[in-house]
Design a protein around this motif. Structure first.
Motif, PDB file in Angstrom:
ATOM      1  N   UNK A  84      75.876  70.409  39.674  1.00  0.00           N
ATOM      2  CA  UNK A  84      74.891  69.955  40.658  1.00  0.00           C
ATOM      3  C   UNK A  84      73.491  70.446  40.310  1.00  0.00           C
ATOM      4  N   UNK A  85      73.387  71.688  39.837  1.00  0.00           N
ATOM      5  CA  UNK A  85      72.075  72.226  39.454  1.00  0.00           C
ATOM      6  C   UNK A  85      71.491  71.434  38.277  1.00  0.00           C
ATOM      7  N   UNK A  86      72.336  71.072  37.317  1.00  0.00           N
ATOM      8  CA  UNK A  86      71.875  70.273  36.175  1.00  0.00           C
ATOM      9  C   UNK A  86      71.503  68.859  36.618  1.00  0.00           C
ATOM     10  N   UNK A  87      72.298  68.288  37.499  1.00  0.00           N
ATOM     11  CA  UNK A  87      72.016  66.936  38.001  1.00  0.00           C
ATOM     12  C   UNK A  87      70.694  66.910  38.752  1.00  0.00           C
ATOM     13  N   UNK A  88      70.396  67.957  39.478  1.00  0.00           N
ATOM     14  CA  UNK A  88      69.115  68.041  40.185  1.00  0.00           C
ATOM     15  C   UNK A  88      67.957  67.947  39.202  1.00  0.00           C
ATOM     16  N   UNK A  89      68.075  68.616  38.057  1.00  0.00           N
ATOM     17  CA  UNK A  89      67.026  68.567  37.029  1.00  0.00           C
ATOM     18  C   UNK A  89      66.903  67.141  36.482  1.00  0.00           C
ATOM     19  N   UNK A  90      68.039  66.484  36.247  1.00  0.00           N
ATOM     20  CA  UNK A  90      68.023  65.094  35.769  1.00  0.00           C
ATOM     21  C   UNK A  90      67.345  64.198  36.796  1.00  0.00           C
ATOM     22  N   UNK A  91      67.699  64.368  38.068  1.00  0.00           N
ATOM     23  CA  UNK A  91      67.114  63.534  39.122  1.00  0.00           C
ATOM     24  C   UNK A  91      65.612  63.765  39.255  1.00  0.00           C
ATOM     25  N   UNK A  92      65.162  64.985  39.019  1.00  0.00           N
ATOM     26  CA  UNK A  92      63.727  65.253  39.037  1.00  0.00           C
ATOM     27  C   UNK A  92      63.019  64.413  37.976  1.00  0.00           C
ATOM     28  N   UNK A  93      63.594  64.336  36.789  1.00  0.00           N
ATOM     29  CA  UNK A  93      63.004  63.508  35.728  1.00  0.00           C
ATOM     30  C   UNK A  93      63.127  62.028  36.065  1.00  0.00           C
ATOM     31  N   UNK A  94      64.328  61.615  36.455  1.00  0.00           N
ATOM     32  CA  UNK A  94      64.543  60.191  36.746  1.00  0.00           C
ATOM     33  C   UNK A  94      63.608  59.714  37.853  1.00  0.00           C
ATOM     34  N   UNK A  95      63.299  60.573  38.788  1.00  0.00           N
ATOM     35  CA  UNK A  95      62.414  60.222  39.894  1.00  0.00           C
ATOM     36  C   UNK A  95      61.032  59.788  39.448  1.00  0.00           C
ATOM     37  N   UNK A  96      60.664  60.094  38.214  1.00  0.00           N
ATOM     38  CA  UNK A  96      59.351  59.694  37.693  1.00  0.00           C
ATOM     39  C   UNK A  96      59.398  58.328  37.005  1.00  0.00           C
ATOM     40  N   UNK A  97      60.581  57.734  36.909  1.00  0.00           N
ATOM     41  CA  UNK A  97      60.733  56.468  36.189  1.00  0.00           C
ATOM     42  C   UNK A  97      60.568  55.298  37.151  1.00  0.00           C
ATOM     43  N   UNK A  98      59.341  54.972  37.470  1.00  0.00           N
ATOM     44  CA  UNK A  98      59.061  53.900  38.426  1.00  0.00           C
ATOM     45  C   UNK A  98      59.769  52.608  38.038  1.00  0.00           C
ATOM     46  N   UNK A  99      60.412  52.011  39.025  1.00  0.00           N
ATOM     47  CA  UNK A  99      61.065  50.729  38.835  1.00  0.00           C
ATOM     48  C   UNK A  99      62.483  50.794  38.308  1.00  0.00           C
ATOM     49  N   UNK A 100      62.990  51.975  37.998  1.00  0.00           N
ATOM     50  CA  UNK A 100      64.358  52.109  37.489  1.00  0.00           C
ATOM     51  C   UNK A 100      65.326  52.387  38.640  1.00  0.00           C
ATOM     52  N   UNK A 101      66.549  51.889  38.488  1.00  0.00           N
ATOM     53  CA  UNK A 101      67.597  52.090  39.480  1.00  0.00           C
ATOM     54  C   UNK A 101      68.749  52.823  38.796  1.00  0.00           C
ATOM     55  N   UNK A 102      69.070  54.017  39.278  1.00  0.00           N
ATOM     56  CA  UNK A 102      70.149  54.826  38.709  1.00  0.00           C
ATOM     57  C   UNK A 102      71.475  54.412  39.322  1.00  0.00           C
ATOM     58  N   UNK A 103      72.435  54.050  38.474  1.00  0.00           N
ATOM     59  CA  UNK A 103      73.757  53.647  38.957  1.00  0.00           C
ATOM     60  C   UNK A 103      74.741  54.811  38.960  1.00  0.00           C
ATOM     61  N   UNK A 104      74.760  55.601  37.876  1.00  0.00           N
ATOM     62  CA  UNK A 104      75.736  56.686  37.818  1.00  0.00           C
ATOM     63  C   UNK A 104      75.302  57.780  36.868  1.00  0.00           C
ATOM     64  N   UNK A 105      75.885  58.949  37.105  1.00  0.00           N
ATOM     65  CA  UNK A 105      75.770  60.107  36.215  1.00  0.00           C
ATOM     66  C   UNK A 105      77.186  60.617  36.012  1.00  0.00           C
ATOM     67  N   UNK A 106      77.549  60.858  34.742  1.00  0.00           N
ATOM     68  CA  UNK A 106      78.912  61.272  34.410  1.00  0.00           C
ATOM     69  C   UNK A 106      78.885  62.485  33.489  1.00  0.00           C
ATOM     70  N   UNK A 107      79.629  63.520  33.862  1.00  0.00           N
ATOM     71  CA  UNK A 107      79.804  64.672  32.976  1.00  0.00           C
ATOM     72  C   UNK A 107      80.590  64.192  31.765  1.00  0.00           C
ATOM     73  N   UNK A 108      80.147  64.571  30.562  1.00  0.00           N
ATOM     74  CA  UNK A 108      80.842  64.099  29.357  1.00  0.00           C
ATOM     75  C   UNK A 108      82.198  64.795  29.248  1.00  0.00           C
ATOM     76  N   UNK A 109      82.231  65.958  28.661  1.00  0.00           N
ATOM     77  CA  UNK A 109      83.451  66.757  28.544  1.00  0.00           C
ATOM     78  C   UNK A 109      83.080  68.107  27.962  1.00  0.00           C
ATOM     79  N   UNK A 110      83.982  69.052  28.066  1.00  0.00           N
ATOM     80  CA  UNK A 110      83.709  70.410  27.614  1.00  0.00           C
ATOM     81  C   UNK A 110      83.418  70.481  26.114  1.00  0.00           C
ATOM     82  N   UNK A 111      84.135  69.714  25.309  1.00  0.00           N
ATOM     83  CA  UNK A 111      83.937  69.776  23.862  1.00  0.00           C
ATOM     84  C   UNK A 111      82.544  69.286  23.472  1.00  0.00           C
ATOM     85  N   UNK A 112      82.089  68.207  24.091  1.00  0.00           N
ATOM     86  CA  UNK A 112      80.738  67.699  23.813  1.00  0.00           C
ATOM     87  C   UNK A 112      79.705  68.765  24.158  1.00  0.00           C
TER      88      UNK A 112
END
Length: 177
Positions: A84-112
């Protein structure tokens, strides 16, 4: 901390709803903002931060996260609070992308994430990171395009790399394909 993140997301969804987020008629802004505030609860965090799909909302003047869904998958490396803390940072950046619509955020996996530490350490920062977390997302670009965006296009598999030094906050280091 979790309560602060959840409250911040609820506030962001509420503010974006009040700002219109592309709702050209201005109708039912209050209803959507109330749904958004109810969807994000202290108990459930971001997991329930999705709204029922409504009619298409293009063009969007500001970044829109009202349709966002989060897939935490499972991790032995990170807790839901870490994510959640990492997603908050992503959302802070995404919030600056005027006109974009976010559909989903997915955790990749531990190995990645484990493999990503070497990658983020090579990005030229003067920091040696202890943790790397990687998410993917899909979103829709502005109808008119702009900057590097293809106009009116769905981007999928967009990667977000974040790093932190033990005990510190997540830092968004790079994003894209």
């Amino acid at each position: 901390m979790k309560k602060a993140i959840v409250c911040a997301l609820a506030s962001m969804v509420f503010v974006l709803s009040l700002a219109g987020c592309g709702n050209s008629t201005g109708a039912d802004k209050t209803d959507k903002s109330e749904e958004a505030a109810e969807a994000v609860t202290e108990e459930d965090g971001f997991a329930d931060a999705e709204l029922v799909e409504t009619e298409p909302r293009f063009p969007v003047e500001k970044a829109d996260i009202s349709q966002m869904k989060i897939d935490y998958k499972s991790s032995e490396l990170y807790t839901k609070e870490d994510m959640d803390a990492a997603i908050k940072v992503i959302l802070d950046e995404f919030g600056t992308w005027d006109g974009c619509v976010l559909y989903d955020i997915t955790y990749t996996d531990d190995q990645t994430c484990k493999d990503g530490i070497e990658y983020i350490d090579e990005l030229g920062m003067d920091v040696k990171y202890d943790d790397c977390i990687v998410f993917t997302s899909s979103f829709h670009s502005p109808v008119e395009g702009g900057g590097a965006w293809e106009p009116d296009y769905d981007y999928e598999g967009w990667q977000w790399y974040l790093g932190r030094v033990k005990g510190g906050d997540w830092e968004l280091l790079t994003w894209g394909y």
